[in-house]
Structures are given as structure tokens and as C-alpha cells.
Scaffold this motif. Structure first.
Motif, PDB file in Angstrom:
ATOM      1  N   CYS A 115     -23.778   4.086  42.629  1.00 51.23           N
ATOM      2  CA  CYS A 115     -24.704   2.950  42.460  1.00 51.23           C
ATOM      3  C   CYS A 115     -24.048   1.737  41.810  1.00 51.23           C
ATOM      4  O   CYS A 115     -24.508   0.621  41.965  1.00 51.23           O
ATOM      5  CB  CYS A 115     -25.929   3.388  41.668  1.00 51.23           C
ATOM      6  N   ARG A 116     -22.963   1.959  41.081  1.00 47.43           N
ATOM      7  CA  ARG A 116     -22.191   0.879  40.411  1.00 47.43           C
ATOM      8  C   ARG A 116     -22.915   0.242  39.245  1.00 47.43           C
ATOM      9  O   ARG A 116     -22.398  -0.699  38.638  1.00 47.43           O
ATOM     10  CB  ARG A 116     -21.788  -0.226  41.396  1.00 47.43           C
ATOM     11  N   ALA A 117     -24.137   0.689  38.922  1.00 49.57           N
ATOM     12  CA  ALA A 117     -24.922   0.007  37.886  1.00 49.57           C
ATOM     13  C   ALA A 117     -25.301   0.931  36.733  1.00 49.57           C
ATOM     14  O   ALA A 117     -25.562   0.463  35.627  1.00 49.57           O
ATOM     15  CB  ALA A 117     -26.191  -0.570  38.509  1.00 49.57           C
ATOM     16  N   CYS A 118     -25.329   2.229  36.936  1.00 46.11           N
ATOM     17  CA  CYS A 118     -25.795   3.140  35.886  1.00 46.11           C
ATOM     18  C   CYS A 118     -24.696   3.279  34.821  1.00 46.11           C
ATOM     19  O   CYS A 118     -23.547   2.891  35.048  1.00 46.11           O
ATOM     20  CB  CYS A 118     -26.154   4.504  36.485  1.00 46.11           C
ATOM     21  N   CYS A 121     -21.476   5.012  36.077  1.00 45.71           N
ATOM     22  CA  CYS A 121     -20.668   4.163  36.969  1.00 45.71           C
ATOM     23  C   CYS A 121     -19.963   3.088  36.163  1.00 45.71           C
ATOM     24  O   CYS A 121     -18.781   2.816  36.374  1.00 45.71           O
ATOM     25  CB  CYS A 121     -21.535   3.516  38.047  1.00 45.71           C
ATOM     26  N   CYS A 129     -22.616   9.632  38.756  1.00 44.99           N
ATOM     27  CA  CYS A 129     -23.577   8.539  38.995  1.00 44.99           C
ATOM     28  C   CYS A 129     -25.010   9.069  38.903  1.00 44.99           C
ATOM     29  O   CYS A 129     -25.361  10.069  39.541  1.00 44.99           O
ATOM     30  CB  CYS A 129     -23.334   7.940  40.381  1.00 44.99           C
ATOM     31  N   GLU A 130     -25.813   8.383  38.117  1.00 43.11           N
ATOM     32  CA  GLU A 130     -27.190   8.862  37.892  1.00 43.11           C
ATOM     33  C   GLU A 130     -28.060   8.730  39.141  1.00 43.11           C
ATOM     34  O   GLU A 130     -29.085   9.389  39.253  1.00 43.11           O
ATOM     35  CB  GLU A 130     -27.805   8.107  36.710  1.00 43.11           C
TER      36      GLU A 130
HETATM   37 ZN    ZN Z   1     -24.219   5.081  39.179  1.00 39.67          ZN
END
Ligand code: ZN
Ligand code: NAP
Ligand code: ZN
Length: 369
Positions: A115-118, A121, A129-130
Motif C-alpha cells: 500500500c506504500r502508506a501504512c 510500508c 503491509c497492513e
Molecule cells: Zn502498507
């Protein structure tokens, strides 16, 4: 799977463009549990805005590929195209992809999206990754109802954020196994502070094990290999181990009680963890990277001597690049046996018997063009 901020592919999905442009790609995969790995045709997505297309030059065979084909973990969805130790060459890129140039040598490991945001990440631990990591093979593809297909294939389309740079000077075929075997052993050595003079035991001298020996030795550790028999004794010394123990010989383990600061266990089959814990010094750590079936654990084996038992799962993208740069600097690569795609089943049979010296690597062109 949750929302996916970078999911440009969804645009293609919605417009139908994606379907028109998928690319038919020769691959090798298994159609059912324990079925032979055989030629098949898969479809690769049309490159999205951040995607890079690579021609696969080499793909290592990890024992996890075989666990997946055999459905040892009970979660494989067939057909499965394994392979997550990939080295390839960039052949084309989309408009906003800017990290690489055509012709660059790149690697793809176990992770192709997240996701690149959790928090995980952001911390560079994309494997946790959540929102759910996308593994290189047998994972749901974000925003689609297809699954990912791995490196036993001629080419691949990957978001440039998940590509690794192969340092100059590393033989690409011998660098391929670094994408999984390398990072999976580098990460725990770093996490548990492996340093000069530490007594490190590596259990199981296969793909992961031989990388653990090379990496721990390069960090200055005093490495001992614990292998089933004496067959690999000479190799262990050549790889950098100072000690070697054949674990099936009577009394072999008793002689090592309390010796090690760190044990890295890479064994792929069930074995006696409680016995191995006796080899740790007080407050020493045994880290499991091998993924055998459930094994009994005796609390006394841990409690006496404040022993620590840990696990370690591959490594994230930044740490994988760090490992590659480290290997570039120290000249660390895998010992490989290069094969053609049609020999994969034979390689699996040898791996099952522990007869691997020390990673099979498939030549990309043999998947077919
Ligand atoms: Zn993530
Ligand atoms: P591999 O090349 O087949 O090596 C495994 C080694 O384990 C063998 O060479 C053998 O070493 C030993 N072994 C095999 N069967 C055994 C048995 N019955 N009893 C004792 N020792 C045995 O496999 P690999 O690719 O290195 O993978 C090893 C394990 O790590 C697999 O379970 C794989 O799925 C897992 N893995 C985990 C991660 C992670 O993120 N944690 C990543 C990749 C792979 P000796 O001949 O020296 O005894
Ligand atoms: Zn692997």
C-alpha cells in the motif's frame, strides 16, 4: 484487499484497455498440487504509468517454490507460476517511470506491491503491509481478480518502486539468489547484530544456508555449519565456515552445548528445535528462517538460560537494496548450478534430497520467447 493509492492499473481495468493490451508470455508452472512444473502461457498486464517491463535473464529456485507447488502450506491457488529470485534487463518503461533506463540490470525479489502508506510500508517492511503485501507469485493482484505469476517466465511487468538495482561487478546469474536467499539471511544477521568474533551456527547448508555462511563470515563471525551428514564439509570450509558438525552423528550436538551467540536455522523439514536450543549460550538467540511443518517446542529448553527464539521473514525493499549493495562491495554472490526450464522438476527432486550446491538458477531464455 483494501484501497491501493498507487493503483493506476485500475484505470486500465475500468476502461477495458488492460484486457486489450495484456501480453501473452511463456512460463513454467504447476496446474495442481504436486503436479510437474510444465510449460504454460500466462498474461502479463500492459505496463501502467509507473511500470517497467523486464526480460527475465535468470530465476533462482527457492525451496519455497517447491513448498508452494506441493501445497505444503495449504494456501496455493493453482495454476501457480513460482519464482522470486529474478534478475532481468529493462526493455521498456512507461511515461512516469524514471528510476531506470532501458538495458539496466534489475532484480525482483519476493515483493512486487504494497500500500506504500501504512506504518510497515513506511518503515520499509512491505512484507508486513497492513493492507496486504503483493508477493511476486500466488498473490492477488491489486485492483484485479487475477493472481500474480512469478519469475519462471520470459518477462515481467513490475512497478519501478519494487525493482532492485544490481550492483556493477556482480555476476547476474549468481546475484539472482540474493533476491530471496540473500535477503532472508542478511536480515536476521543484521537484526541480531552479527559482528566480528560472534559464534554463529548455520543449520542446513542449502540455498539459504550457504548465503548465511558467506554473509556471516563476511561480517567477521566465527561460523559453524550444522549439516545432516559430512557430504558438504569441504564446501562449508570453502564458503567461509570454521567449524562443521554432522548432526546425525551420535553425540555431535552434545559437544556443542552452550557454544553459540546466534543460530540461524534454515532447515526446510521438521527437526528437533529443543535440542538445538541447548547449543545457545545463555541469552543467545535462535532465529528460524526455514519453514518446516509445525514442530514441538519445550518451554524448558527456552526458559533455562534465558534463550531467545525468533523468526525472520525475507526483508523489505530498502533492506534488500542495502543487502545487494553490501554484496556488491564485499563480492558476495551465490554458488549456483545453472539449468534450463525443462530441468525444473529434476532440480526439485534433488532439492527434496538436500542435494543442491547451492542454488539452482534457471536461464531465462529457456522459458521460451
Ligand atoms: Zn502498507
Ligand atoms: P534448500 O536449498 O532445499 O536447503 C534446505 C536445507 O535443509 C537442505 O540443503 C538440508 O541441508 C536441510 N534439510 C533438508 N531436509 C532436511 C531434514 N529432513 N532434516 C534436516 N535437514 C534437512 O532450501 P532453501 O531454499 O534454503 O529454503 C530453506 C527453508 O527456508 C524452506 O523451508 C523455505 O521455504 C524457507 N524460506 C523462508 C524464507 C523466509 O522469509 N523466512 C525465505 C525463503 C525460504 P543439509 O544437507 O546441510 O542438512
Ligand atoms: Zn524464497
Amino acid at each position: 484487499m483494501g484501497s491501493h493509492p498507487g493503483a493506476a492499473q485500475e484505470i486500465y481495468l475500468n476502461t477495458g484497455f488492460h484486457f486489450a493490451m495484456t501480453k501473452r508470455t511463456p512460463a513454467y508452472g504447476a496446474r495442481a498440487a504436486k503436479a510437474p512444473v510444465a510449460p504454460m502461457t500466462i498474461e502479463r498486464r500492459d505496463p501502467g504509468p509507473d511500470d517497467v517491463e523486464i526480460e527475465i535473464l535468470y530465476c533462482g529456485i527457492c525451496h519455497s517454490d517447491m513448498h508452494k507447488v506441493n501445497d505444503d502450506w495449504g494456501n496455493t491457488q493453482f495454476p501457480v507460476v513460482p519464482g522470486h529470485e529474478i534478475v532481468g534487463r529493462v526493455v521498456s518503461q512507461s511515461a512516469s517511470a524514471s528510476r531506470f533506463r532501458d538495458g539496466d540490470l534489475v532484480g525482483v525479489g519476493c515483493i512486487v506491491d504494497s500500500c506504500r502508506a501504512c506504518p510497515e510500508c513506511r518503515a520499509g517492511r512491505e512484507m508486513f503491509c497492513e493492507k496486504g503485501v503483493t508477493f511476486t507469485f500466488d498473490s492477488p493482484e491489486p485492483g484485479k481478480n487475477t493472481r500474480t505469476y512469478g519469475g519462471y517466465s520470459a518477462n515481467m511487468v513490475v512497478d519501478e518502486r519494487y525493482l532492485l538495482r544490481i550492483p556493477k561487478g556482480l555476476d547476474p546469474a549468481r546475484a539472482a539468489p540474493l533476491m530471496c536467499a540473500g535477503i532472508t539471511t542478511y536480515s536476521p544477521l543484521r537484526q541480531f547484530g552479527c559482528k566480528r568474533g560472534d559464534r554463529v551456527a548455520v543449520v542446513g547448508l542449502g540455498g539459504l544456508g550457504h548465503m548465511a555462511v558467506k554473509l556471516a563470515a563476511s561480517m567477521g563471525a566465527d561460523v559453524t555449519v550444522l549439516s545432516g551428514s559430512r557430504d558438504k564439509e569441504k564446501d562449508a570450509a570453502r564458503l567461509g565456515a570454521k567449524g562443521f558438525v554432522a548432526t546425525r552423528e551420535p553425540g555431535a550436538l552434545e559437544a556443542l552445548e552452550g557454544r553459540f551467540d546466534l543460530i540461524v536455522d534454515t532447515v526446510s523439514a521438521a527437526h528437533d528445535l529443543n535440542k538445538q536450543l541447548t547449543l545457545l549460550r545463555n541469552s543467545g538467540t535462535m532465529v528460524l528462517v526455514g519453514l518446516p511443518p509445525a514442530t514441538p517446542l519445550d518451554a524448558f529448553a527456552l526458559v533455562h538460560g534465558n534463550k531467545r527464539l525468533a523468526g525472520s521473514n525475507i526483508g523489505g525493499i530498502p533492506e534488500t537494496q542495502e543487502m545487494l549493495d553490501y554484496c556488491g562491495k564485499h563480492g558476495v554472490v551465490a554458488d549456483v548450478e545453472r539449468i534450463e526450464a525443462k530441468q525444473i522438476n529434476e532440480a526439485y527432486a534433488r532439492m527434496e534430497r538436500g542435494d543442491v550446491r547451492y542454488r539452482f538458477v534457471i536461464d531465462g531464455p529457456s522459458f521460451g520467447a
